[in-house]
Design an enzyme around this catalytic site. Structure first.
Site, PDB file in Angstrom:
ATOM      1  N   LYS A 203     -17.302  14.226  -8.284  1.00  0.00           N
ATOM      2  CA  LYS A 203     -16.706  15.007  -9.371  1.00  0.00           C
ATOM      3  C   LYS A 203     -16.811  14.251 -10.702  1.00  0.00           C
ATOM      4  CE  LYS A 203     -13.342  17.292  -6.319  1.00  0.00           C
ATOM      5  NZ  LYS A 203     -11.913  17.662  -6.155  1.00  0.00           N
TER       6      LYS A 203
ATOM      7  N   TYR B 127     -14.454  27.410  -5.107  1.00  0.00           N
ATOM      8  CA  TYR B 127     -13.006  27.311  -4.955  1.00  0.00           C
ATOM      9  C   TYR B 127     -12.363  28.697  -4.856  1.00  0.00           C
ATOM     10  CZ  TYR B 127     -13.144  22.249  -5.873  1.00  0.00           C
ATOM     11  OH  TYR B 127     -13.365  20.886  -5.789  1.00  0.00           O
TER      12      TYR B 127
ATOM     13  N   ASN C 290      -9.647  13.763  -8.151  1.00  0.00           N
ATOM     14  CA  ASN C 290      -9.665  12.980  -6.913  1.00  0.00           C
ATOM     15  C   ASN C 290     -11.076  12.608  -6.460  1.00  0.00           C
ATOM     16  OD1 ASN C 290     -10.410  15.510  -6.124  1.00  0.00           O
ATOM     17  ND2 ASN C 290      -8.722  15.857  -4.711  1.00  0.00           N
TER      18      ASN C 290
ATOM     19  N   HIS D  56     -15.576  15.863  -3.521  1.00  0.00           N
ATOM     20  CA  HIS D  56     -15.402  17.021  -2.658  1.00  0.00           C
ATOM     21  C   HIS D  56     -16.212  16.794  -1.385  1.00  0.00           C
ATOM     22  CE1 HIS D  56     -15.454  21.076  -1.012  1.00  0.00           C
ATOM     23  NE2 HIS D  56     -16.742  20.874  -0.814  1.00  0.00           N
TER      24      HIS D  56
ATOM     25  N   GLU E 196     -21.853  25.864   1.846  1.00  0.00           N
ATOM     26  CA  GLU E 196     -21.814  25.057   0.617  1.00  0.00           C
ATOM     27  C   GLU E 196     -23.163  24.391   0.332  1.00  0.00           C
ATOM     28  OE1 GLU E 196     -18.382  22.481   1.014  1.00  0.00           O
ATOM     29  OE2 GLU E 196     -17.003  24.160   0.728  1.00  0.00           O
TER      30      GLU E 196
HETATM   31  N1  UDP Z   1      -6.361  20.818  -6.438  1.00  0.00           N
HETATM   32  C1  UDP Z   1      -5.484  20.695  -7.500  1.00  0.00           C
HETATM   33  N2  UDP Z   1      -4.136  20.902  -7.281  1.00  0.00           N
HETATM   34  C2  UDP Z   1      -3.650  21.241  -6.056  1.00  0.00           C
HETATM   35  C3  UDP Z   1      -4.555  21.391  -4.978  1.00  0.00           C
HETATM   36  C4  UDP Z   1      -5.894  21.155  -5.199  1.00  0.00           C
HETATM   37  O1  UDP Z   1      -5.896  20.387  -8.617  1.00  0.00           O
HETATM   38  O2  UDP Z   1      -2.428  21.424  -5.928  1.00  0.00           O
HETATM   39  C5  UDP Z   1      -7.806  20.559  -6.650  1.00  0.00           C
HETATM   40  C6  UDP Z   1      -8.243  19.183  -6.159  1.00  0.00           C
HETATM   41  O3  UDP Z   1      -9.224  18.671  -7.064  1.00  0.00           O
HETATM   42  C7  UDP Z   1      -8.842  19.507  -4.808  1.00  0.00           C
HETATM   43  C8  UDP Z   1      -9.481  20.867  -5.078  1.00  0.00           C
HETATM   44  O4  UDP Z   1      -8.555  21.531  -5.931  1.00  0.00           O
HETATM   45  O5  UDP Z   1      -9.782  18.524  -4.389  1.00  0.00           O
HETATM   46  C9  UDP Z   1      -9.745  21.702  -3.845  1.00  0.00           C
HETATM   47  O6  UDP Z   1      -8.545  21.873  -3.139  1.00  0.00           O
HETATM   48  P1  UDP Z   1      -8.509  21.799  -1.538  1.00  0.00           P
HETATM   49  O7  UDP Z   1      -7.148  22.252  -1.112  1.00  0.00           O
HETATM   50  O8  UDP Z   1      -9.691  22.505  -0.978  1.00  0.00           O
HETATM   51  O9  UDP Z   1      -8.582  20.210  -1.264  1.00  0.00           O
HETATM   52  P2  UDP Z   1      -9.756  19.256  -0.730  1.00  0.00           P
HETATM   53  O10 UDP Z   1     -10.505  20.016   0.337  1.00  0.00           O
HETATM   54  O11 UDP Z   1     -10.620  18.880  -1.911  1.00  0.00           O
HETATM   55  O12 UDP Z   1      -9.036  18.044  -0.176  1.00  0.00           O
HETATM   56 MG    MG Z   2     -11.291  21.935   0.237  1.00  0.00          MG
END
Ligand code: UDP
Ligand code: MG
Length: 153
Positions: free
Chosen positions: A9, A49, A112, A115, A126
């Site tokens: 990212k 997303y 974070n 991805h 994906e």
């Molecule tokens: N995210 C965020 N706030 C939240 C949850 C998710 O900004 O409360 C963002 C974060 O960058 C995350 C991405 O949305 O990596 C995708 O969310 P997901 O729940 O799919 O988490 P991941 O699979 O990346 O752990």
């Molecule tokens: Mg995810």
């Protein structure tokens, strides 16, 4: 062998962590079969997303994902989807275990750094979303016998 889709990212690119993350991928013995830099737009982020489009944080998330180019990768290995999700750590970097990429390299729930696909089915979708077929290489290291025991891979 299984494949997974990874995005480094803008929080990874801007903080110059790309080399360290790729080193961790390679030292684990995970094979890189596709890699490119790309600028994401709103259209691809609304697909990627889709499960989050209605959340209040989606506009901020989309902006954070468009703040710089990202690096997209296809990774290959036995059970690589599950192995790499474990290496990634939980979503919020402050809660991620030390030793995971998020637990070692970030302090944010949004910025974070990485991805990783969360299931084999989503990994296929994906990979097709971010890569054309000719951008993913049918590549296996010549010394693959030193990555896996007989019959494992
Ligand atoms: N995210 C965020 N706030 C939240 C949850 C998710 O900004 O409360 C963002 C974060 O960058 C995350 C991405 O949305 O990596 C995708 O969310 P997901 O729940 O799919 O988490 P991941 O699979 O990346 O752990
Ligand atoms: Mg995810």
């Amino acid at each position: 062998m299984e494949q997974t889709l990874v995005l480094l990212k803008p929080s990874c690119i801007e903080r110059c962590l790309v080399g360290q993350v790729i080193t961790r991928i390679q030292q684990r013995g995970i094979i890189i079969t596709g890699l490119k830099m790309m600028q994401l737009d709103e259209k691809i982020l609304r697909e990627h997303y889709a499960h989050l489009v209605d959340k209040p944080f989606f506009p901020g998330l989309a902006a954070s994902m468009m703040a710089s180019p990202v690096i997209a990768m296809v990774l290959k290995g036995v059970d690589v989807v599950e192995v790499f999700r474990k290496m990634t750590g939980v979503t919020n970097g402050r809660k991620a275990e030390p030793g995971t990429l998020r637990g070692d390299f970030c302090m944010s729930g949004q910025a974070n750094i990485i991805h990783a696909s969360d299931s084999v089915e989503n990994a296929k979708i994906e990979i097709n979303r971010f890569f054309r077929p000719e951008e993913v290489f049918d590549y296996t290291p010549a010394n693959i016998a030193f990555y896996y025991g007989e019959g494992e891979a």
